[in-house]
Design a protein around this motif. Sequence first.
Motif, PDB file in Angstrom:
ATOM      1  N   SER A   1       0.931  -1.131  -0.539  1.00 55.84           N
ATOM      2  CA  SER A   1      -0.160  -0.081   0.054  1.00 55.84           C
ATOM      3  C   SER A   1       0.602   1.212   0.044  1.00 55.84           C
ATOM      4  O   SER A   1       1.886   1.585   0.170  1.00 55.84           O
ATOM      5  CB  SER A   1      -0.814  -0.467   1.218  1.00 55.84           C
TER       6      SER A   1
ATOM      7  N   ILE B   1       3.438   4.527  -0.703  1.00 51.40           N
ATOM      8  CA  ILE B   1       4.243   4.280  -1.486  1.00 51.40           C
ATOM      9  C   ILE B   1       4.954   3.196  -2.197  1.00 51.40           C
ATOM     10  O   ILE B   1       5.007   3.216  -3.533  1.00 51.40           O
ATOM     11  CB  ILE B   1       5.384   5.390  -1.280  1.00 51.40           C
TER      12      ILE B   1
ATOM     13  N   ASP C   1       5.276  -7.853   2.537  1.00 51.89           N
ATOM     14  CA  ASP C   1       4.386  -6.503   3.488  1.00 51.89           C
ATOM     15  C   ASP C   1       3.783  -7.098   4.331  1.00 51.89           C
ATOM     16  O   ASP C   1       4.213  -9.222   4.464  1.00 51.89           O
ATOM     17  CB  ASP C   1       3.119  -6.005   2.130  1.00 51.89           C
TER      18      ASP C   1
ATOM     19  N   LEU D   1       8.159  -7.959   9.001  1.00 50.56           N
ATOM     20  CA  LEU D   1      10.467  -7.223   8.431  1.00 50.56           C
ATOM     21  C   LEU D   1      10.965  -7.191   9.882  1.00 50.56           C
ATOM     22  O   LEU D   1      11.977  -6.406   9.921  1.00 50.56           O
ATOM     23  CB  LEU D   1      10.355  -5.802   7.668  1.00 50.56           C
TER      24      LEU D   1
ATOM     25  N   ASN E   1      11.204   0.733   1.439  1.00 50.76           N
ATOM     26  CA  ASN E   1      10.153   1.474   1.692  1.00 50.76           C
ATOM     27  C   ASN E   1       9.485   1.064   3.104  1.00 50.76           C
ATOM     28  O   ASN E   1       9.227   2.580   3.274  1.00 50.76           O
ATOM     29  CB  ASN E   1       9.634   0.987   0.515  1.00 50.76           C
TER      30      ASN E   1
ATOM     31  N   TYR F   1      10.232   7.686  15.533  1.00 55.39           N
ATOM     32  CA  TYR F   1      10.670   7.329  14.234  1.00 55.39           C
ATOM     33  C   TYR F   1      11.412   8.641  13.318  1.00 55.39           C
ATOM     34  O   TYR F   1      13.060   7.896  12.388  1.00 55.39           O
ATOM     35  CB  TYR F   1       8.765   7.674  12.988  1.00 55.39           C
TER      36      TYR F   1
ATOM     37  N   LYS G   1      14.947   7.824  10.543  1.00 57.30           N
ATOM     38  CA  LYS G   1      15.216   8.641   9.425  1.00 57.30           C
ATOM     39  C   LYS G   1      16.614   9.061   9.603  1.00 57.30           C
ATOM     40  O   LYS G   1      16.477   9.040   8.495  1.00 57.30           O
ATOM     41  CB  LYS G   1      13.558   9.181   9.489  1.00 57.30           C
TER      42      LYS G   1
ATOM     43  N   GLY H   1       9.007  13.772   0.915  1.00 61.85           N
ATOM     44  CA  GLY H   1       7.914  15.232   2.205  1.00 61.85           C
ATOM     45  C   GLY H   1       6.348  14.567   2.471  1.00 61.85           C
ATOM     46  O   GLY H   1       6.567  13.658   2.650  1.00 61.85           O
TER      47      GLY H   1
ATOM     48  N   ILE I   1       3.364  12.896   1.149  1.00 62.78           N
ATOM     49  CA  ILE I   1       2.588  12.458   0.459  1.00 62.78           C
ATOM     50  C   ILE I   1       1.622  12.237   0.718  1.00 62.78           C
ATOM     51  O   ILE I   1       1.137  11.726   1.754  1.00 62.78           O
ATOM     52  CB  ILE I   1       3.753  10.868  -0.307  1.00 62.78           C
TER      53      ILE I   1
ATOM     54  N   ARG J   1      -2.839   5.970   3.551  1.00 61.70           N
ATOM     55  CA  ARG J   1      -2.869   6.292   5.111  1.00 61.70           C
ATOM     56  C   ARG J   1      -3.078   7.893   6.068  1.00 61.70           C
ATOM     57  O   ARG J   1      -3.894   8.256   6.420  1.00 61.70           O
ATOM     58  CB  ARG J   1      -2.066   5.702   5.396  1.00 61.70           C
TER      59      ARG J   1
END
Length: 253
Positions: A20, A22, A41, A69, A95, A160, A164, A191, A193, A197
């Motif tokens: 789902s 990106i 996924d 993951l 991703n 998070y 990142k 940025g 997106i 979700r």
Amino acid sequence: MTASYHDLKGKTVLVTGGASGIGASLVRAFCAQGATVGFFDIDDSAGEKLCDLIEQELAVRPVYMSLDLRNQDAIPVAIGELATRIGTIDVLVNNAARDDRHSPAQTGPAEWRERLDVNLSHQFFCSRAVAPAMAEQGHGSIINFSSVSYLMGLPDLVGYETAKAGIIGMTRALARDWGRDGIRVNTVIPGCIMTQRQLDLWITPEDEARIQEQQCLKRRLIGEDVAQMVLFLASDVSSACTSQSFIVDGGLV
Ligand SMILES: NC(=O)c1ccc[n+]([C@@H]2O[C@H](COP(=O)([O-])OP(=O)(O)OC[C@H]3O[C@@H](n4cnc5c(N)ncnc54)[C@H](O)[C@@H]3O)[C@@H](O)[C@H]2O)c1
């Protein structure tokens, strides 16, 4: 609008978190280039639905594999199994992530580890699992996913954003370690997106208006915008680019 990269035809691509958002745009974009695509996924119904949609639209079916993951020991096993089904991985797109909100006060040791497991560690362990075969064939492109949130310092995302930011350092370290083997490692920094979700959970119409006011470009950014940058980094047209970060944010930061 999309470019056609002839060298991606027949390349073998793994997208994590591809069911789902990106990730789904990435899976579709690589299939449209003629690549052979597998994706991991935890959302099995979204994964199978995406395979059906792409098969209807493009007459090719990507390979979906269910994998949490966060289970780091299972990652090399799953990548080995995928490689027997679709071949040695030429392109890895790290991703998958989970941007659940969490205040520092709510984040004890277990929650902290969970945030790093779901947003950072699998990017290392998937990279580590694909690297030996890439080195053997003398080429490979690994594309990691960061986020502008850590540059902006957004609230309630400390684990998070730490993950990142860490991805930028990890990218530079792996690009150095594996450059001599012909493996390129880069980061894409999206940025805001407007995935489903984001729209369902976090972004109100007022938020979106404010975001567009802050962006240089006054339009909604979608998964396909990010996919165009990823295709470029996957293709040999970017063969001199490694160890870098590429921001796709419409000029937000
Ligand atoms: N959407 C944005 O505005 C935005 C902004 C900055 C960065 N990013 C980054 O872009 C990437 C994609 O973001 P998105 O908005 O499409 O996210 P999303 O939440 O819409 O999709 C993430 C996908 O990863 C999967 N996933 C989550 N946890 C998993 C796990 N433990 N094992 C396997 N799969 C798992 C989900 O099921 C989902 O399909 C992420 O790395 C995110 O941090 C997104």
